[in-house]
Design an enzyme around this catalytic site. Sequence first.
Site, PDB file in Angstrom:
ATOM      1  N   ILE A   1       0.982  -1.302   0.074  1.00 33.20           N
ATOM      2  CA  ILE A   1       0.206  -0.032   0.046  1.00 33.20           C
ATOM      3  C   ILE A   1       0.713   1.305  -0.027  1.00 33.20           C
ATOM      4  CG2 ILE A   1      -1.939  -1.172   1.286  1.00 33.20           C
ATOM      5  CD1 ILE A   1      -0.963   0.141   3.660  1.00 33.20           C
ATOM      6  N   ASP A   2       1.960   1.171  -0.251  1.00 29.35           N
ATOM      7  CA  ASP A   2       3.118   1.987   0.068  1.00 29.35           C
ATOM      8  C   ASP A   2       3.677   3.058  -1.249  1.00 29.35           C
ATOM      9  OD1 ASP A   2       4.468   0.267  -1.627  1.00 29.35           O
ATOM     10  OD2 ASP A   2       5.961  -0.485   0.213  1.00 29.35           O
TER      11      ASP A   2
ATOM     12  N   HIS B   1      -4.881  -4.230  -2.175  1.00 31.83           N
ATOM     13  CA  HIS B   1      -5.168  -3.715  -0.906  1.00 31.83           C
ATOM     14  C   HIS B   1      -5.197  -2.141  -0.875  1.00 31.83           C
ATOM     15  CE1 HIS B   1      -3.650  -7.826   1.205  1.00 31.83           C
ATOM     16  NE2 HIS B   1      -4.856  -7.877   0.282  1.00 31.83           N
TER      17      HIS B   1
ATOM     18  N   CYS C   1     -17.844   8.497  -3.779  1.00 32.36           N
ATOM     19  CA  CYS C   1     -17.644   8.985  -5.172  1.00 32.36           C
ATOM     20  C   CYS C   1     -16.204   8.561  -5.611  1.00 32.36           C
ATOM     21  CB  CYS C   1     -18.099  10.401  -5.447  1.00 32.36           C
ATOM     22  SG  CYS C   1     -16.732  11.402  -4.903  1.00 32.36           S
TER      23      CYS C   1
ATOM     24  N   CYS D   1     -16.102  14.636   1.938  1.00 30.18           N
ATOM     25  CA  CYS D   1     -15.825  14.755   0.570  1.00 30.18           C
ATOM     26  C   CYS D   1     -16.298  16.259   0.134  1.00 30.18           C
ATOM     27  CB  CYS D   1     -16.381  13.584  -0.270  1.00 30.18           C
ATOM     28  SG  CYS D   1     -16.285  13.979  -1.980  1.00 30.18           S
TER      29      CYS D   1
ATOM     30  N   SER E   1       6.333 -13.192  -1.709  1.00 32.65           N
ATOM     31  CA  SER E   1       4.957 -13.178  -1.272  1.00 32.65           C
ATOM     32  C   SER E   1       5.214 -14.598  -0.428  1.00 32.65           C
ATOM     33  CB  SER E   1       3.913 -13.178  -2.168  1.00 32.65           C
ATOM     34  OG  SER E   1       2.784 -13.701  -1.652  1.00 32.65           O
ATOM     35  N   SER E   2       4.453 -14.889   0.724  1.00 29.70           N
ATOM     36  CA  SER E   2       4.665 -16.040   1.214  1.00 29.70           C
ATOM     37  C   SER E   2       3.293 -16.984   0.495  1.00 29.70           C
ATOM     38  CB  SER E   2       4.442 -15.855   2.771  1.00 29.70           C
ATOM     39  OG  SER E   2       3.389 -15.017   3.235  1.00 29.70           O
TER      40      SER E   2
ATOM     41  N   ASN F   1      11.216 -16.077  -3.497  1.00 30.15           N
ATOM     42  CA  ASN F   1      10.933 -15.687  -1.954  1.00 30.15           C
ATOM     43  C   ASN F   1      11.938 -16.420  -0.961  1.00 30.15           C
ATOM     44  OD1 ASN F   1       8.889 -14.676  -0.304  1.00 30.15           O
ATOM     45  ND2 ASN F   1       8.468 -16.744   0.396  1.00 30.15           N
TER      46      ASN F   1
ATOM     47  N   ILE G   1      15.127 -10.832  -3.049  1.00 27.79           N
ATOM     48  CA  ILE G   1      14.456 -10.398  -4.150  1.00 27.79           C
ATOM     49  C   ILE G   1      15.240  -9.230  -4.842  1.00 27.79           C
ATOM     50  CG2 ILE G   1      12.483  -9.083  -5.363  1.00 27.79           C
ATOM     51  CD1 ILE G   1      10.952  -9.681  -2.992  1.00 27.79           C
TER      52      ILE G   1
HETATM   53 ZN    ZN Z   1     -17.253  12.010  -2.599  1.00 26.61          ZN
END
Ligand code: ZN
Length: 205
Positions: free
Chosen positions: A59-60, A77, A88, A110, A151-152, A176, A194
């Site tokens: 998510i970075d 994710h 929206c 929002c 990834s595991s 991995n 990696i």
């Molecule tokens: Zn909105």
Amino acid sequence: MMPISFDEFISSPEARRQSWRRRFEMEETWKSVRPNAGHEAVAKLVQCGLVSHVITQNIDNLHQDSGVPEDRVIELHGNTRHAKCLDCGQRMDIADIHSHFIAHGDPPDCPACDGIVKTATISFGQAMPALEMERARRATLGCDLFVVLGSSLVVYPAAGFPLLAKQSGARLVIVNRERTDQDPYADLTLHREIGPTMRAAVGAL
Ligand SMILES: [Zn+2]
């Protein structure tokens, strides 16, 4: 620290404030992370046309930061580096939400529809993003080589994509550090770091 579930976030203004306070505390950390050798190798493979899509549980935003175009990154994710309206989908900057929070003690609604604004991540209890899941499925069905990096392969549904690729005729490579349950199905497994592994692979092109 107990994670705040999606239901709590939606139903409780105090849970929303708490969630945002935690996110703001992480801002310096998120701002300081940089792409590593692995990200850079993947970006190079995208740039030379060998990799069509990057499906990630991270998510970075580091794949985008390393130079992978946004439309090639499929984030299962979500992404914690920006916020989104839950109604929206309007994108907002974390910094703007932080300023509003400091001034008013609450996150803003929002500006387009008054909906609830949340980091663009998928929280515990929140549905997987349908569009991203579909994009990942299509990319998987369309590939002739599926490479798993670090990834595991235990978190589903993401962990289902390598076998879907294999079933549809692609070859499967798993890089991995530790063994995974899907190693027996792979055409090649590399139990290595990696960064050096991918840097060497790119160097050999
Ligand atoms: Zn909105």
